[in-house]
Design an enzyme around this catalytic site. Structure first.
Site, PDB file in Angstrom:
ATOM      1  N   HIS A  42       0.848  -1.193   0.000  1.00  0.00           N
ATOM      2  CA  HIS A  42       0.000   0.000   0.000  1.00  0.00           C
ATOM      3  C   HIS A  42       0.882   1.241   0.000  1.00  0.00           C
ATOM      4  O   HIS A  42       0.971   1.938   0.997  1.00  0.00           O
ATOM      5  CB  HIS A  42      -0.891   0.033   1.250  1.00  0.00           C
ATOM      6  CG  HIS A  42      -1.982  -0.981   1.198  1.00  0.00           C
ATOM      7  ND1 HIS A  42      -2.887  -1.051   0.175  1.00  0.00           N
ATOM      8  CD2 HIS A  42      -2.329  -1.955   2.062  1.00  0.00           C
ATOM      9  CE1 HIS A  42      -3.728  -2.024   0.402  1.00  0.00           C
ATOM     10  NE2 HIS A  42      -3.413  -2.597   1.533  1.00  0.00           N
ATOM     11  N   GLU A 129      -5.999  -9.511   2.864  1.00  0.00           N
ATOM     12  CA  GLU A 129      -5.401 -10.616   3.631  1.00  0.00           C
ATOM     13  C   GLU A 129      -6.492 -11.519   4.193  1.00  0.00           C
ATOM     14  O   GLU A 129      -6.398 -12.752   4.144  1.00  0.00           O
ATOM     15  CB  GLU A 129      -4.532 -10.066   4.781  1.00  0.00           C
ATOM     16  CG  GLU A 129      -3.909 -11.191   5.603  1.00  0.00           C
ATOM     17  CD  GLU A 129      -3.379 -10.740   6.955  1.00  0.00           C
ATOM     18  OE1 GLU A 129      -2.715  -9.698   7.032  1.00  0.00           O
ATOM     19  OE2 GLU A 129      -3.638 -11.459   7.943  1.00  0.00           O
ATOM     20  N   SER A 223      -3.321   2.361   3.825  1.00  0.00           N
ATOM     21  CA  SER A 223      -2.700   1.282   4.597  1.00  0.00           C
ATOM     22  C   SER A 223      -3.392   1.134   5.949  1.00  0.00           C
ATOM     23  O   SER A 223      -3.388   2.046   6.771  1.00  0.00           O
ATOM     24  CB  SER A 223      -1.211   1.595   4.789  1.00  0.00           C
ATOM     25  OG  SER A 223      -0.729   0.992   5.961  1.00  0.00           O
TER      26      SER A 223
END
Ligand code: F3S
Length: 284
Positions: A42, A129, A223
């Site tokens: 990111h 993720e 992020s």
């Protein structure tokens, strides 16, 4: 007139490894087209640099489906099992830069699912993720990200539950959510899969933020680990700034502070941190 830079600021082991993997592939692959499935980290600056070296970012599964060759690098977040399956069916070379700590969660989820356990992933369901981890579980899987999700979680009473966490989840929130689920009298096995790099970065940032007059958190605005770092620092120090690069920092805004702390998210390159550190150092 003091600048305290966190030792844990910047790239973690998994991100460093993934970024290095891309540059290694660029060096060694000759004319072969290199793709990353999603931005490798990111951080817009790093992505721009990779694109300038010919790396293309695949933004969606449709982009993946359209491929008929080349090399696809899997980023540190990891991906669902079906992505490997689909790439293996094509004439595409896979370079797997999934962080080993994330890979470990995939293996746990795959094994525990195969043993019939119901998988609970504590994390943000929209985060790649978590989507990747979810893709290694069978049908019995839930993602829980807040207290109301945990309170409403009510699978069959006979289910055996296995709880894992997104690597970047806040440890205290994880503990609270596990407690809510554990009170429901299921057979629960808890695996704390929060990455130490995140915890150490958060703990160090908090202790620096408690002692300084101003705190600077550097990282890309997308992020999630930088956003969390910012929340933690702001709680400890009201005068906390969230910047992507030195250009976002209004040095006048810092006023007449005596000490300033600097930390950075896991996807922030060292050169950006150093640039901020050097310039703040001059002003102070
Ligand atoms: Fe891996 Fe931990 Fe970084 S899981 S990608 S080393 S934050």
């Amino acid at each position: 007139m003091k600048v305290i830079k966190a030792k844990t600021a910047g790239f973690c082991f998994g991100v460093k490894r993934a970024v290095e993997t891309v540059y290694e592939q660029v060096e060694n692959c000759g004319n072969e087209q290199i793709y990353t499935y999603g931005p490798i980290i990111h951080n817009e600056e790093v992505i721009k640099d990779m694109e300038a070296k010919g790396v293309r970012v695949l933004r969606s599964e449709e982009d993946l489906d359209a491929l008929s060759g080349g090399t696809v690098i899997i980023r540190s977040h990891g991906v669902e099992k079906r992505i490997y399956d689909s790439l293996n069916e094509k004439n595409v070379r896979i370079v797997d830069a999934t962080c080993p700590f994330v890979k470990k969660i995939h293996n746990i989820v795959r094994e525990q699912s195969a043993q019939g356990r119901y998988i609970v992933i504590i994390g943000n369901p929209e985060h790649p993720e978590v989507m990747g981890i979810r893709g290694w579980a069978g049908d019995k899987v839930s993602v829980i990200q807040n207290a109301s999700d945990a309170e409403n979680f009510s699978p069959d009473k006979n289910e055996k539950i296995c709880i894992v966490s997104q690597t970047t989840f806040n440890y205290n929130k994880f503990k609270d959510l596990v407690e809510i689920i554990s009170e429901k009298s299921y057979d629960v096995s808890v695996l704390n899969t929060i990455c130490n790099a995140t915890k150490e970065r958060q703990t160090e940032a908090e202790s620096i933020a408690e002692t300084v007059d101003a705190m600077i958190v550097i990282g890309d605005k997308h992020s999630s680990n930088t956003q969390k770092l910012f929340e933690i620092c702001r709680k400890a120090c009201n005068n906390t700034y969230y910047i992507q690069t030195l250009g976002d920092l209004d040095l006048n805004q810092l006023g007449s502070v005596e000490t300033v702390g600097i930390t950075a998210g896991a996807s922030t390159p060292n050169n950006i941190i150093e640039e901020v550190q050097n310039n703040v150092g001059i002003i102070f």
